[in-house]
Design an enzyme around this catalytic site. Structure first.
Site, PDB file in Angstrom:
ATOM      1  N   PRO A   1     -20.020 -62.513  19.924  1.00 12.90           N
ATOM      2  CA  PRO A   1     -18.941 -63.291  20.461  1.00 12.90           C
ATOM      3  C   PRO A   1     -18.440 -62.341  21.456  1.00 12.90           C
ATOM      4  O   PRO A   1     -18.178 -61.074  21.476  1.00 12.90           O
ATOM      5  CB  PRO A   1     -18.050 -63.312  19.159  1.00 12.90           C
ATOM      6  CG  PRO A   1     -18.838 -63.333  18.104  1.00 12.90           C
ATOM      7  CD  PRO A   1     -20.103 -62.278  18.503  1.00 12.90           C
ATOM      8  N   CYS A   2     -17.771 -62.860  22.564  1.00 11.50           N
ATOM      9  CA  CYS A   2     -17.400 -62.222  23.740  1.00 11.50           C
ATOM     10  C   CYS A   2     -15.520 -61.699  23.555  1.00 11.50           C
ATOM     11  O   CYS A   2     -15.345 -60.850  24.564  1.00 11.50           O
ATOM     12  CB  CYS A   2     -17.425 -62.984  25.196  1.00 11.50           C
ATOM     13  SG  CYS A   2     -16.386 -64.789  24.778  1.00 11.50           S
ATOM     14  N   GLN A   3     -14.893 -62.193  22.763  1.00  9.41           N
ATOM     15  CA  GLN A   3     -13.588 -62.038  22.903  1.00  9.41           C
ATOM     16  C   GLN A   3     -13.200 -60.459  22.592  1.00  9.41           C
ATOM     17  O   GLN A   3     -12.582 -59.807  23.349  1.00  9.41           O
ATOM     18  CB  GLN A   3     -12.952 -62.739  21.486  1.00  9.41           C
ATOM     19  CG  GLN A   3     -12.959 -64.326  21.608  1.00  9.41           C
ATOM     20  CD  GLN A   3     -14.079 -64.853  20.998  1.00  9.41           C
ATOM     21  OE1 GLN A   3     -15.196 -64.159  20.975  1.00  9.41           O
ATOM     22  NE2 GLN A   3     -13.938 -66.107  20.626  1.00  9.41           N
TER      23      GLN A   3
ATOM     24  N   PHE B   1     -15.145 -58.072  23.211  1.00  9.03           N
ATOM     25  CA  PHE B   1     -15.659 -57.169  24.316  1.00  9.03           C
ATOM     26  C   PHE B   1     -14.695 -57.024  25.519  1.00  9.03           C
ATOM     27  O   PHE B   1     -14.634 -56.313  25.931  1.00  9.03           O
ATOM     28  CB  PHE B   1     -17.050 -58.002  24.836  1.00  9.03           C
ATOM     29  CG  PHE B   1     -17.862 -57.158  25.587  1.00  9.03           C
ATOM     30  CD1 PHE B   1     -18.799 -56.332  25.323  1.00  9.03           C
ATOM     31  CD2 PHE B   1     -17.610 -57.098  27.053  1.00  9.03           C
ATOM     32  CE1 PHE B   1     -19.572 -55.764  26.304  1.00  9.03           C
ATOM     33  CE2 PHE B   1     -18.338 -56.568  28.145  1.00  9.03           C
ATOM     34  CZ  PHE B   1     -19.126 -55.579  27.774  1.00  9.03           C
TER      35      PHE B   1
END
Length: 497
Positions: free
Chosen positions: A102-104, A106
């Site tokens: 998941p990108c959040q 990052f």
């Protein structure tokens, strides 16, 4: 023997799937000739699905081991590999790492923290918000794969002001990899679904390979919304070499030619499946739907190539019928579905529902029954016909599929409702089934889902289409087998990471 030498001598590349979900990427890589050695997935149903499909036939204790949901923030690479029974240097056992962290988290960490992780591997402990991406990178650092595949939504190119894909590449380059990322739409690779995603490829630089993305095999003229979404994702790319961080890892997607075979349509993907109509006579009740009743395939059918693939996928063959061809109980809405036109969305559905309600009011009036609009009787009757959502606020909540077009993007929200994919056949007047969703994602009929209907829908919506994954896996295998100066690549060289 080095990892690449083992592959050159006929060994299957060994894949570890992180954030594996139910196994869309794993299935594509398995079909391309790789070996899936393990996965990490925190959702219990998805972890169980992955285990029962990729270790079928194994002793129950092996399946139980792989079924355990895992929190990557709590699993050290060495401990995880030991739990799977691998001994010695953990860097000896994994050739390819795949997954879609998941990108959040990052985006909140940023370049400085990621570089700190590259230099100080325990730095992730200081920022639990960033654990997911940082843990992914830690597994890369410790397991030293030859190649990496990362998947995510197009918005990662501009998430909170970060081009996350670019930042991943910067860190992977510091870890010893050559990287590229692009946007690929699965519909161009034989999947009956228009699904745009970011894919990032990385190979250890000592392999000295040219990074290539797979060539499209199908063509369709995408709806304008997909073109606009791509433009939005790409508009913030910065190619100015005089800026501090130019976006130099992006590669334009391979173009699909109009001369290619036409994309697989929703009708081609599902027309051979059993018709479902018992809901129209009250035959389906609300509640959890289990996969405990076999629905035989219709007899004497002429199958198209896609249907044959779905029934005869090697290792997942299925001949008798399906057990997960189940749908939601939505009795208020069947009559609305029947009257909607292909491509209609919620505003059109709301108009249909309102017209049906007014017709009922008129029918009652002819019988001498009338209700005041502010009465409880009027409101209760309206609720039997008209959904409660404002069509101005929820224009995309519903959508009726076109039979002669591929499916629109399936999302994990299918686990909560299925209004985004109302079946194209008005006579069936329903939303799609679990198995139809699986067909649109290119999961073969012999691939089984753990849990009940809602968890299965969520698993499918969250997954990478296996045929999309296979196209990438095929290309990666070609690249690995085309390595330059193979004789100079040693395990010691790979250890420089």
């Amino acid at each position: 023997m080095s990892k690449i030498d083992r592959i050159k001598n006929g060994g299957k590349p060994r894949v570890l799937d992180l954030f594996a979900g139910c196994g869309g990427i794993s299935l594509g890589f398995l079909a391309a000739g790789y070996e899936i050695i393990g996965s990490i997935e925190i959702d219990p149903d998805a972890a169980r699905t992955h285990a029962i499909n990729f270790y079928r036939g194994a002793p129950e204790e092996v399946i139980d081991t792989h079924s355990k949901p895992g929190d990557i923030t709590q699993l050290e690479p060495a401990d995880f590999m030991a739990d799977l029974g691998y001994e010695g240097d953990i860097a000896d056992h994994v050739d390819v790492i795949v997954g879609g962290p998941p990108c959040q988290a990052f985006a909140r960490v940023g370049r400085a923290k990621l570089r700190e992780v590259a230099e100080h591997p325990e730095a992730y402990l200081n920022d639990p918000r960033g654990n997911l991406y940082l843990r992914y990178l830690e597994y890369v650092r410790k397991l030293k794969p030859l190649a990496i595949l990362i998947e995510n939504v197009p918005d990662v190119l501009n998430y909170g002001g970060h081009n996350i894909s670019e930042e991943i590449c910067e860190v992977l380059e510091e870890l010893g990899y050559d990287c590229k990322y692009t946007l690929l739409n699965s519909v161009y690779y034989g999947v009956p679904q228009m699904r745009e995603r970011m894919f990032l490829l990385a190979y250890h630089r000592d392999l000295d390979v040219e990074l290539r993305f797979p060539t499209p095999t199908h063509w369709v003229d995408l709806p304008i919304g997909y073109h606009n979404s791509r433009k939005v994702a790409l508009k913030t790319l910065n190619f100015d070499l005089f800026t501090e961080h130019p976006d130099n890892y992006y590669e334009a997607p391979p173009k699909a030619a109009k001369s290619l075979p036409k994309a697989i349509t929703a009708y081609q993907a599902t027309a051979d499946l059993p018709v479902i109509k018992e809901h129209l006579n009250g035959g389906i009740k609300r509640g959890a739907r289990r996969f405990d009743e076999l629905m035989p395939y219709p007899k004497n059918q002429k199958l198209n190539a896609y249907a044959r693939l779905m029934r005869n996928w090697v290792g997942f063959e299925n001949t008798g019928g399906i057990k997960d061809h189940v749908i939601r109980s939505l009795p208020r809405d069947y009559k609305i579905f029947a009257k909607m036109k292909a491509g209609d969305q919620y505003p059109e559905a709301f108009k249909v529902a309102t017209a049906l309600f007014q017709k009922e009011i008129q029918k009652l009036a002819k019988k001498g029954i009338t209700y005041k609009e502010d009465s409880e009787e009027y409101k209760a009757l309206k609720a039997e016909f008209v959904p409660p959502y404002d069509p101005g606020k929820f224009p995309n909540k519903w959508r009726k599929m076109e039979k002669d077009m591929p499916s629109r993007t399936l999302l994990a929200h299918l686990g909560k409702d299925s209004y985004s994919h109302i079946h194209y056949d008005s006579d069936q007047a329903r939303t799609i089934s679990v198995r139809e969703a699986a067909r649109f994602q290119s999961f073969p009929d012999g691939f089984v889902f753990s849990g009940t209907m809602n968890p299965a829908f969520k698993q499918i919506g969250n997954s990478v289409p296996p045929l999309m994954a296979k196209a990438l896996a095929d290309q990666m295998l070609v690249t690995l087998n085309e390595t330059v100066h193979v004789e100079e690549v040693s395990h010691q060289a790979i250890d420089v990471i």
